[in-house]
Design a protein around this motif. Structure first.
Motif, PDB file in Angstrom:
ATOM      1  N   THR A  77       0.830  -1.202   0.000  1.00 35.07           N
ATOM      2  CA  THR A  77       0.000   0.000   0.000  1.00 35.07           C
ATOM      3  C   THR A  77       0.863   1.250   0.000  1.00 35.07           C
ATOM      4  OG1 THR A  77      -1.709  -1.203   1.226  1.00 35.07           O
ATOM      5  CG2 THR A  77      -1.869   1.192   1.194  1.00 35.07           C
ATOM      6  N   ALA A  78       1.915   1.258   0.824  1.00 32.40           N
ATOM      7  CA  ALA A  78       2.817   2.409   0.861  1.00 32.40           C
ATOM      8  C   ALA A  78       3.501   2.617  -0.487  1.00 32.40           C
ATOM      9  CB  ALA A  78       3.858   2.214   1.961  1.00 32.40           C
ATOM     10  N   THR A  79       3.877   1.530  -1.159  1.00 34.80           N
ATOM     11  CA  THR A  79       4.496   1.641  -2.480  1.00 34.80           C
ATOM     12  C   THR A  79       3.499   2.185  -3.499  1.00 34.80           C
ATOM     13  OG1 THR A  79       5.919  -0.247  -1.932  1.00 34.80           O
ATOM     14  CG2 THR A  79       5.794   0.391  -4.237  1.00 34.80           C
ATOM     15  N   TYR A  89      -5.689   0.336  -1.768  1.00 28.21           N
ATOM     16  CA  TYR A  89      -5.496  -0.846  -0.933  1.00 28.21           C
ATOM     17  C   TYR A  89      -5.605  -0.491   0.553  1.00 28.21           C
ATOM     18  CZ  TYR A  89      -3.644  -2.738  -5.287  1.00 28.21           C
ATOM     19  OH  TYR A  89      -3.500  -3.132  -6.603  1.00 28.21           O
ATOM     20  N   ASN A  90      -5.935  -1.507   1.349  1.00 27.83           N
ATOM     21  CA  ASN A  90      -5.926  -1.428   2.802  1.00 27.83           C
ATOM     22  C   ASN A  90      -6.748  -0.250   3.349  1.00 27.83           C
ATOM     23  OD1 ASN A  90      -3.723  -0.846   5.485  1.00 27.83           O
ATOM     24  ND2 ASN A  90      -4.885  -2.718   5.248  1.00 27.83           N
ATOM     25  N   PRO A  91      -8.012  -0.114   2.929  1.00 32.48           N
ATOM     26  CA  PRO A  91      -8.821   1.004   3.433  1.00 32.48           C
ATOM     27  C   PRO A  91      -9.166   0.870   4.908  1.00 32.48           C
ATOM     28  CG  PRO A  91     -10.189  -0.505   2.174  1.00 32.48           C
ATOM     29  CD  PRO A  91      -8.768  -0.955   1.982  1.00 32.48           C
ATOM     30  N   GLU A  92      -9.029  -0.332   5.474  1.00 34.16           N
ATOM     31  CA  GLU A  92      -9.394  -0.511   6.882  1.00 34.16           C
ATOM     32  C   GLU A  92      -8.461   0.213   7.837  1.00 34.16           C
ATOM     33  OE1 GLU A  92      -7.370  -4.507   5.685  1.00 34.16           O
ATOM     34  OE2 GLU A  92      -8.553  -2.921   4.745  1.00 34.16           O
ATOM     35  N   HIS A  93      -7.336   0.716   7.312  1.00 33.69           N
ATOM     36  CA  HIS A  93      -6.438   1.547   8.120  1.00 33.69           C
ATOM     37  C   HIS A  93      -6.168   2.849   7.368  1.00 33.69           C
ATOM     38  CE1 HIS A  93      -5.838  -1.635  10.952  1.00 33.69           C
ATOM     39  NE2 HIS A  93      -5.348  -2.455  10.040  1.00 33.69           N
ATOM     40  N   PRO A  94      -6.274   3.988   8.037  1.00 32.18           N
ATOM     41  CA  PRO A  94      -5.976   5.273   7.380  1.00 32.18           C
ATOM     42  C   PRO A  94      -4.521   5.347   6.929  1.00 32.18           C
ATOM     43  CG  PRO A  94      -7.204   5.583   9.429  1.00 32.18           C
ATOM     44  CD  PRO A  94      -6.771   4.151   9.409  1.00 32.18           C
ATOM     45  N   PRO A  95      -4.165   6.386   6.173  1.00 28.79           N
ATOM     46  CA  PRO A  95      -2.871   6.356   5.463  1.00 28.79           C
ATOM     47  C   PRO A  95      -1.629   6.697   6.266  1.00 28.79           C
ATOM     48  CG  PRO A  95      -4.525   7.677   4.278  1.00 28.79           C
ATOM     49  CD  PRO A  95      -5.051   7.435   5.638  1.00 28.79           C
ATOM     50  N   LEU A  96      -1.725   7.384   7.419  1.00 28.43           N
ATOM     51  CA  LEU A  96      -0.520   7.996   7.981  1.00 28.43           C
ATOM     52  C   LEU A  96       0.590   6.992   8.259  1.00 28.43           C
ATOM     53  CD1 LEU A  96       0.957  10.483   8.913  1.00 28.43           C
ATOM     54  CD2 LEU A  96      -0.092  10.221  11.167  1.00 28.43           C
ATOM     55  N   ALA A 230      -5.361   8.870  12.351  1.00 24.84           N
ATOM     56  CA  ALA A 230      -4.968   8.738  10.949  1.00 24.84           C
ATOM     57  C   ALA A 230      -4.044   7.549  10.715  1.00 24.84           C
ATOM     58  CB  ALA A 230      -4.272  10.021  10.479  1.00 24.84           C
ATOM     59  N   THR A 231      -3.682   6.854  11.789  1.00 20.67           N
ATOM     60  CA  THR A 231      -2.857   5.649  11.686  1.00 20.67           C
ATOM     61  C   THR A 231      -3.687   4.387  11.865  1.00 20.67           C
ATOM     62  OG1 THR A 231      -0.928   6.849  12.522  1.00 20.67           O
ATOM     63  CG2 THR A 231      -0.851   4.452  12.633  1.00 20.67           C
TER      64      THR A 231
END
Length: 571
Positions: A77-79, A89-96, A230-231
């Protein structure tokens, strides 16, 4: 009044600012006095030493461990953030948290194929093992920013305790934090639990500092709280708690006298609590905008349908649609019949006491003693009692919320407990007991020895009362002991000790065994009487084994273990 709160607590045998002795000096007090005289250089030196040993432990762990179950998803997701700037990807966790991981990946410059389609787990495995990247190098770069952030939170622990009970208490708090096996284990991974908990801790510290200057510290506390939310969405229960503490800090700072003044202070406190909430909301929006300024959300996997009150609650959250849908994903997870394992019992669903029981197993005994004594001191001692809401209430509320969840997977869901109680435990030094410093030092030494003995196998740590890390798998499973971290170590063990043996593997994790040179078959897919050679089973699968796998294990002889998380049997 406000300045007095910042002064360290006087110790037995130490003269106060007027030169009057507080009581006759004992041996331990004279020792403490000597330390005070040299604290200008000794305290910074101890801080450097404590953080250095923690950094060495985390970096060594990060270098030696293969990807855990969740890490490939976060790294992929970070990439995708780095290369495509999209919320997919991974919407169940926010982006920070994944943006922090992205900072390390930017230096690694990974190869990435944005056209690859699949689930977020499949994208993670493709990135690590099928795109021409070196997974060892990529994972290290992904983990390094989290290690740095974990070390910075150690400074927050130090400052928090120091402001409550003095310099020595700050050092004790930092020692409890830096030797915590849970914090070291989770802080060395590219995961989200430590940063979310650390930002909540930082917010609580800043809210308490607002007793001295609300205008400066409350907006900063809101930013830290927003960073936590946000994490990880599990930080949401901290919002009303820290808003209430912000009101308490404003009330203390103004000390209203008279009905009219109390009314004005109450209104100001409510407005200040609103500032904290608005700052937190703004940070959450900013993290999504940092990924995609247009806030386009095209999930790679369907968002589960959630109905009734939970759906309405998700829709009412003052956050972007991607966050709201991520909350729906979390609600969907809560409906799944997960399996748990506690003290040899395999069960479906969750146990409300699972996290306290797991913390009892996975916390050093000396640390548990200091947590209890320090919490009692914070509540019982009048001069420390004002700090109690800031130190004890946030972890209590977050723990209560986590205990209602359906996923009994590990103490990582309660990693905020060793962070906050490092501060609380250090407050035991405020108790006027002549042997207090020596007893505290002895317990700290016990903690340090217990932590260092498990190096570098921090994930499967359990304390001496429960048999140490080699026995953890008998009582707990999943990220408490076996999260897929030892696949590389397994490959080395098989190559060094068992060359040429036929391998049958049941592995829990996101790694790809063949990449590490492990040529193995799954024994669950063939008749049991054809399984001969080495049977290698992740301990989480051993805990959950039923039917054919259980029969295979029971008719095999254990001959070796790897990392206290994988057992090798001979058939």
């Amino acid at each position: 009044m406000m300045a007095r709160e910042q002064q360290p607590v006087l110790e037995p045998g130490v003269r106060d600012t007027g030169g009057r002795p507080t009581r006759r000096a004992s041996g331990s007090a004279r020792l403490y006095g000597e330390l005070r005289r040299h604290r200008r250089w000794l305290a910074p030196l101890l801080v450097v030493l404590l953080l250095t040993q923690m950094a060495v432990a985390m970096v060594t762990t990060a270098v030696q461990q293969t990807p855990t179950v969740d890490e490939p998803v976060y790294v992929a997701t970070a990439t995708d953030y780095l290369r495509e700037h999209r919320l997919r990807y991974n919407p169940e966790h926010p982006p920070l948290g994944k943006l922090v991981i992205m900072a390390g990946l930017a230096a690694a410059d990974p190869h990435y194929d944005p056209s690859f389609h699949g689930s977020q787990g499949q994208v993670g495995r493709h990135l690590l093992y099928e795109s021409g990247n070196d997974p060892w190098r990529l994972m290290l770069w992904a983990r390094l920013p989290m290690i740095a952030l974990t070390l910075l939170f150690g400074l927050v622990v130090l400052a928090f305790a120091r402001e409550i009970a003095g310099t020595l208490a700050g050092l004790v708090a930092l020692a409890l934090y830096s030797f915590s096996p849970d914090v070291i284990a989770q802080g060395s991974l590219a995961t989200l639990d430590v940063p979310a908990a650390g930002f909540v801790l930082t917010s609580a510290w800043l809210v308490r500092r607002a007793r001295l200057g609300p205008r400066l510290y409350l907006p900063l506390a809101g930013v830290a709280l927003g960073a936590a939310v946000a994490t990880k969405m599990s930080a949401l229960p901290a919002i009303p708690v820290l808003m209430a503490l912000a009101l308490l800090s404003v009330w203390h700072a103004r000390r209203p006298d008279g009905r009219a003044e109390r009314r004005r202070t109450l209104l100001l406190g409510l407005a200040s609590a609103g500032v904290v909430a608005l700052a937190a909301i703004a940070v959450v929006w900013a993290t999504y905008l940092a990924v995609d300024p247009l806030l386009r959300f095209t999930p790679a996997e369907p968002v589960p349908a959630v109905h009734g009150l939970r759906d309405r609650l998700a829709g009412l959250l003052p956050f972007p649609r991607a966050f709201q849908d991520g909350m729906r994903v979390q609600f969907g997870f809560e409906d799944y019949p997960w399996q748990g394992y506690l003290f040899g019992r395999l069960y479906t669903g969750s146990l409300w006491y699972y996290l306290p029981a797991a913390l009892l197993v996975k916390t050093p005994l000396g640390m548990l003693a200091l947590w209890v004594a320090g919490a009692v001191a914070v509540v019982a001692l009048r001069r420390l009692r004002p700090a109690a809401p800031y130190v004890l209430v946030p972890p209590a509320v977050l723990l209560a919320a986590a205990m209602t969840g359906s996923r009994d997977f590990g103490t990582r869901y309660a990693v905020f407990v060793p962070m906050f109680l490092a501060v609380g435990g250090a407050c035991v030094l405020a108790v006027r007991w002549r042997w207090g410093p020596l007893v505290t030092g002895g317990l700290l030494l016990f903690v340090a020895i217990s932590s260092l003995r498990t190096f570098p196998y921090y994930l499967p740590y359990s304390n001496e009362a429960f048999g140490g890390p080699e026995k953890t798998h008998l009582r707990l499973h999943d990220s408490n002991v076996d999260w897929g971290q030892d696949l590389g170590r397994l490959a080395d063990r098989l190559r060094q000790r068992y060359p040429g043996e036929r391998i049958w593997l049941v592995y829990k994790g996101s790694g790809v065994p063949s990449y590490y040179g492990i040529r193995a078959r799954d024994p669950r897919k063939v008749p049991a009487d054809t399984v001969h050679g080495l049977l290698v089973v992740s301990d989480s699968w051993v805990a959950k084994a039923r039917g054919g796998l259980a029969e295979l294990i029971h008719t095999s002889r254990p001959i070796d273990e790897v990392g206290h998380s994988i057992t090798i049997y001979q058939r």
